[in-house]
Design a protein around this motif. Sequence first.
Motif, PDB file in Angstrom:
ATOM      1  N   ASN A  35      13.245  -2.113  -3.056  1.00  0.00           N
ATOM      2  CA  ASN A  35      11.951  -2.343  -3.789  1.00  0.00           C
ATOM      3  C   ASN A  35      11.118  -3.575  -3.071  1.00  0.00           C
ATOM      4  N   LEU A  36       9.994  -3.670  -3.165  1.00  0.00           N
ATOM      5  CA  LEU A  36       9.245  -4.677  -2.501  1.00  0.00           C
ATOM      6  C   LEU A  36       9.494  -6.144  -2.650  1.00  0.00           C
ATOM      7  N   ARG A  37      10.648  -6.487  -3.793  1.00  0.00           N
ATOM      8  CA  ARG A  37      10.957  -7.759  -3.858  1.00  0.00           C
ATOM      9  C   ARG A  37      11.807  -8.053  -2.468  1.00  0.00           C
ATOM     10  N   GLN A  38      12.451  -7.300  -2.120  1.00  0.00           N
ATOM     11  CA  GLN A  38      13.429  -7.439  -0.813  1.00  0.00           C
ATOM     12  C   GLN A  38      12.802  -7.989   0.240  1.00  0.00           C
ATOM     13  N   LEU A  39      11.384  -7.504   0.691  1.00  0.00           N
ATOM     14  CA  LEU A  39      10.662  -8.125   1.636  1.00  0.00           C
ATOM     15  C   LEU A  39      10.048  -9.359   1.240  1.00  0.00           C
ATOM     16  N   ARG A  40       9.451  -9.518  -0.076  1.00  0.00           N
ATOM     17  CA  ARG A  40       9.122 -10.980  -0.482  1.00  0.00           C
ATOM     18  C   ARG A  40      10.199 -11.911  -0.156  1.00  0.00           C
ATOM     19  N   ASP A  41      11.584 -11.726  -0.460  1.00  0.00           N
ATOM     20  CA  ASP A  41      12.359 -12.636  -0.476  1.00  0.00           C
ATOM     21  C   ASP A  41      12.852 -12.857   0.904  1.00  0.00           C
ATOM     22  N   VAL A  87      17.096  -7.719  13.199  1.00  0.00           N
ATOM     23  CA  VAL A  87      17.305  -7.875  11.818  1.00  0.00           C
ATOM     24  C   VAL A  87      16.640  -6.752  10.937  1.00  0.00           C
ATOM     25  N   ASN A  88      17.355  -6.111  10.400  1.00  0.00           N
ATOM     26  CA  ASN A  88      16.848  -4.790   9.659  1.00  0.00           C
ATOM     27  C   ASN A  88      16.527  -5.317   8.208  1.00  0.00           C
ATOM     28  N   CYS A  89      15.515  -5.615   7.668  1.00  0.00           N
ATOM     29  CA  CYS A  89      14.973  -6.393   6.695  1.00  0.00           C
ATOM     30  C   CYS A  89      14.640  -5.583   5.554  1.00  0.00           C
ATOM     31  N   TYR A  90      13.915  -4.623   5.869  1.00  0.00           N
ATOM     32  CA  TYR A  90      13.375  -3.629   4.364  1.00  0.00           C
ATOM     33  C   TYR A  90      13.160  -2.163   4.776  1.00  0.00           C
ATOM     34  N   ASP A  91      13.361  -1.447   3.817  1.00  0.00           N
ATOM     35  CA  ASP A  91      13.281   0.019   4.130  1.00  0.00           C
ATOM     36  C   ASP A  91      12.980   0.466   2.763  1.00  0.00           C
ATOM     37  N   SER A  92      11.730   1.111   2.671  1.00  0.00           N
ATOM     38  CA  SER A  92      11.228   1.597   1.215  1.00  0.00           C
ATOM     39  C   SER A  92      11.751   2.644   0.717  1.00  0.00           C
ATOM     40  N   ARG A  93      12.464   3.121   1.423  1.00  0.00           N
ATOM     41  CA  ARG A  93      13.506   4.364   0.989  1.00  0.00           C
ATOM     42  C   ARG A  93      14.564   4.148   0.129  1.00  0.00           C
ATOM     43  N   LYS A  94      14.951   2.743   0.122  1.00  0.00           N
ATOM     44  CA  LYS A  94      15.988   2.255  -0.624  1.00  0.00           C
ATOM     45  C   LYS A  94      15.603   0.839  -1.124  1.00  0.00           C
ATOM     46  N   ALA A 112       0.771  -1.283   0.055  1.00  0.00           N
ATOM     47  CA  ALA A 112      -0.006   0.059  -0.107  1.00  0.00           C
ATOM     48  C   ALA A 112       0.742   1.253  -0.019  1.00  0.00           C
ATOM     49  N   ALA A 113       2.108   1.172   0.753  1.00  0.00           N
ATOM     50  CA  ALA A 113       2.994   2.277   0.893  1.00  0.00           C
ATOM     51  C   ALA A 113       3.321   2.748  -0.482  1.00  0.00           C
ATOM     52  N   THR A 114       3.372   1.780  -1.435  1.00  0.00           N
ATOM     53  CA  THR A 114       4.212   2.029  -2.770  1.00  0.00           C
ATOM     54  C   THR A 114       3.045   3.031  -3.588  1.00  0.00           C
ATOM     55  N   TYR A 115       1.635   3.073  -3.059  1.00  0.00           N
ATOM     56  CA  TYR A 115       0.864   3.845  -3.831  1.00  0.00           C
ATOM     57  C   TYR A 115       0.768   5.379  -3.187  1.00  0.00           C
ATOM     58  N   VAL A 116       1.294   5.453  -2.014  1.00  0.00           N
ATOM     59  CA  VAL A 116       1.247   6.787  -1.390  1.00  0.00           C
ATOM     60  C   VAL A 116       2.658   7.372  -1.351  1.00  0.00           C
ATOM     61  N   GLN A 117       2.472   8.589  -1.756  1.00  0.00           N
ATOM     62  CA  GLN A 117       3.904   9.577  -2.236  1.00  0.00           C
ATOM     63  C   GLN A 117       4.539   9.682  -0.670  1.00  0.00           C
ATOM     64  N   ASN A 118       3.675   9.936   0.344  1.00  0.00           N
ATOM     65  CA  ASN A 118       4.575  10.544   1.515  1.00  0.00           C
ATOM     66  C   ASN A 118       4.491   9.327   2.790  1.00  0.00           C
ATOM     67  N   LEU A 119       4.725   8.208   2.367  1.00  0.00           N
ATOM     68  CA  LEU A 119       4.629   7.073   3.479  1.00  0.00           C
ATOM     69  C   LEU A 119       5.752   6.186   3.230  1.00  0.00           C
ATOM     70  N   ASP A 120       6.715   6.226   4.114  1.00  0.00           N
ATOM     71  CA  ASP A 120       7.620   5.439   4.375  1.00  0.00           C
ATOM     72  C   ASP A 120       7.628   4.012   5.044  1.00  0.00           C
ATOM     73  N   ILE A 121       8.020   2.903   4.934  1.00  0.00           N
ATOM     74  CA  ILE A 121       7.937   1.840   5.795  1.00  0.00           C
ATOM     75  C   ILE A 121       9.362   1.117   5.849  1.00  0.00           C
ATOM     76  N   GLN A 122       9.633   0.756   7.211  1.00  0.00           N
ATOM     77  CA  GLN A 122      10.878  -0.050   7.343  1.00  0.00           C
ATOM     78  C   GLN A 122      10.207  -1.162   8.298  1.00  0.00           C
ATOM     79  N   VAL A 123      10.853  -2.442   7.929  1.00  0.00           N
ATOM     80  CA  VAL A 123      10.533  -3.676   8.851  1.00  0.00           C
ATOM     81  C   VAL A 123      11.762  -4.441   9.240  1.00  0.00           C
ATOM     82  N   SER A 124      11.466  -4.831  10.420  1.00  0.00           N
ATOM     83  CA  SER A 124      12.488  -5.452  11.415  1.00  0.00           C
ATOM     84  C   SER A 124      11.776  -6.626  12.053  1.00  0.00           C
ATOM     85  N   ILE A 125      12.769  -7.681  12.343  1.00  0.00           N
ATOM     86  CA  ILE A 125      12.271  -8.900  13.073  1.00  0.00           C
ATOM     87  C   ILE A 125      13.371  -8.915  14.013  1.00  0.00           C
ATOM     88  N   ARG A 126      12.695  -9.365  15.268  1.00  0.00           N
ATOM     89  CA  ARG A 126      13.500  -9.565  16.495  1.00  0.00           C
ATOM     90  C   ARG A 126      13.572 -11.317  16.717  1.00  0.00           C
TER      91      ARG A 126
END
Length: 710
Positions: free
Chosen positions: A570-576, A561-568, A533-547
Motif C-alpha cells: 500500500n502507499l504507506r510503504q512509499l511514504r515510509d 533498492v527495490n522500494c515499492y510495488d503497488s501490486r503488493k 494516482a495509480a491507486t485510482y486506476v484499475q489497470n496501472l501498476d507502479i514500481q519504484v527503485s532507488i540507485r
Amino acid sequence: MAKYTNYASYGKSSKSSKFNSKKNYSSFWMDDDNDYYTSSNSKFAGLGSTKRSASDDIVKVIKLASYQRAIANFVKILTKKNIPVIFKGDTSYTDFESVVLSTDIKDTNFDVSVGLALHEGSHIILTDPMYLTKMNEDYSFKYSDNSGYWSTWKNMVNWIEDRRIDNFIFKTSPGYKAYYHKMYDHYWNDKNITKGLLSSDYRDPSDINDWFFRIINSLNPASQPNALPRLAEILQLIDTPHISRLTSVQEVGDIATKVLDIMLEAAKDAKDKKEEQEAQQGATGPKGNGAPMESTGGEGTDSGEEEATEGEGKLTTGEAQQVSTAIRKQKDFLEGRLNKKAGTKSLTNKLRDMSKTNVEVQNVGGGNVPDVNCLIYDLTGDDKVSRLADVNVKMCDLRSNASLSWGQRNELGLDSLQTEAYNISSILPDGFSSYRAGYEEHIQTGTDMGALLGKKLQVRNEVRELVHNRMRTGSIDNKRLASAGYGIESIFKQVHMDQYKKANLHISLDGSGSMGGEKWTNTIVMTMAIAKAATYVQNLDIQVSIRVTNSSGQKAIPVVVNCYDSRKNNLRQLRDIFSSFSPQSMTPEGLCFDAMIKRNMMVTGGGELDSYFLNISDGQPGGVNGYEGVAAQMHTQKQINILRKDYNMSILGFYMNNQTDFLNTMGGQREFSSFQVMYGVKDSKVVAANDAIGIAKALNEKFLAGSSKI
C-alpha cells in the motif's frame, strides 16, 4: 559364513551414471555456467555470482545469508518441518531442533554443505534423541572397563545410523543424491583414505583403530573386506545394501554392540596369538633354529574363515601423516566436530541481522567496464522501513518536547528507540538513517497532487463500446429478430470494444548526493503523485527503485533498492521510504540497470500490457572505481537498449536540473548530449527540479498515446 557382498556402490553412483565429482550441482537451480554461478541471466545469482575481495565484508555476509536461506529451504522440503539453519562457530551438527553449520562456507564447498545440512536434518526426523540418550547411559556401563572402546562404540552407532538415514533419503528423495555424493566424496572418498586402504598398514587385528578404519571406509571402492580376519563377517552383519531393514536407532545400537563384540574378540585372539608366537620365538631364538614371526596382518584365520589379504606396501612417513589427518576428519564428522574456520563474533552478529533482510549479490559489468558486485535490496516484502519510520517519529516527538529534560526523555525510552533505529538502519543500504529525513511536507504535497492526477487518468479505466447493427454475421439483434423470415438477413449485430491496455511503470530514482535539496524534494512530489494516482486506476501498476552506492571495505559498490510495488504494497510503504531516506553517495546507473535486468526485475511489454521505464537522474554514470566516461555511458546505453528490445519497454529519461538556462550553456549542452546518447534523443528531456508537474504531464501523455489501446 555367508558370502561377502560388495558395498562400494552404496552412496556412490556407478561409472555409467552422470555423477561428476567436479560439477557443482547447485548450479542446476542457481546458474549453470563454467565459471560457477556467473551466468548473466541468473535469477538466483545472489547465491554465487560474485567476485569478492577479502575486504568486502558486506558481500560475504550477504552471500552467507543467501546460502542460509537456500539451505534452509532444502531442509524444509526434505523434513517437511520449518527447521532453522544456523551459521555459527566452527562446528556442524544438529541439536534435534535446528541444524547448525560452520560459517566457513563458500561457492566451492556449497554442495558439500547442502549435503551436510540435509544429512543433519534427516537425523531430526529419523533418529530418536531420547532413546539415543538412554543408549549412551546403558552402553557406557557395558564398555566402561575398556578404555577407549566406549567412544568407538558411539562412533560405530553414528556410522551405522548415518547409513540408515541416508538410505532412507536416497529412496524417498532421490533428487538430493548429488549433494550426498559430494558430501561422501569430501569426507569418505578422500584419495589419502584410498591410499591407506590399499596399503599394508591398518591390518593389525589386535588394534581396534585398524578395525574401525576398515569398517567405516567399507563403502570406499578401494575397500578390501578380507584385510582383517573377520572383517567380512562384520560387514555382512551390518549389511549396508539392506540397511533399510533397520527401522530404529535401537536396532542400530544392537548391531553396533555385536560389531564391537566381534572386534574385541578378534583383537583378543590376535593379541593372544601374537604373545604365543613371541613366546615361541623367545624359546627357540637363542638356539638359532626358530622361525621368524609372521605378520599378523597376513596370517590366515581359523578354519572356516577367509584368509586375510596383504596390502600393496607400507605408507611413507608423509603418506601416513596424510592418512592420519583424513581419518581424524572422518571421526570429527561422526562426532559432529567439523574443524572449519570459525566465524568472528562480529560476522555472526551481522549474519544474524542480514538473514532477516532480503538482499542479494549480482555480478555486473565486464568487457570495457569493471566487473563488480551489485547489491539488490528488496524492501517490498518486509516491514523494516515502516518500523524505522515509526521509531523515528517517536524519537522526534520525544526530542521536540521542550518540557522534558534529556534524562526524562531517556526514561521514556529515547535511548532504546535510538538503539532500535540504529540496528534497523545499519542493515539497510546507505542513505537510510536513524533520523527522520524531514520530507513529510513534500510527501503530503505529492499525495494530494496524485489525487487530482488520478481523476484525470480515469480515462484509462474507460471502455468504449461501438455497436454495428444490420449485419449479416455476429450475434442476433433482438430488435431485428421480428424481421426474420421476410427475406431480411441482416438481423445480426457486432460489438467492438475500445479500451486501454494494462500498463506498468517502473520508476528508477537517482539517490546520489547531488540529487539532494530541491531536486530530491520535487522528485518525491512527482513520485508520490504518480503512485497515488495509480491507486485510482484499475489497470496501472507502479514500481519504484532507488540507485545508490554502499561502502564495502575500501571500495564503493553499486546498490539497487527495490522500494515499492503497488501490486503488493500500500502507499504507506512509499511514504515510509521517503521519510527515512536521504540522497547521498554516487550512482553508477548502468551497473544498477545491469543488475536489475539480470535479476528479472522488469515487466515485459506485449500485446496486453504497455510497459514503461522512467529514469530520473542529474548526472553521468560513475562512482565506482574505473566506471566512468564514455565506457560507462556506452554500458548504460546497452542496458537501456535491452529494455527497449528484449522487454519492449517505452523509455523516459528525465535529466533533473535547477538552472532554467541549462541548455543555453556549453556545459549543459555537452552533459545533456551525453544523456541523450544513453536514453535516446526522443526519450530524453531536461526537467527543472521544480517542474514535477511537467514530468507527470509528460508521463500522462505517454500513457494516453493511441498505441496503448486494444
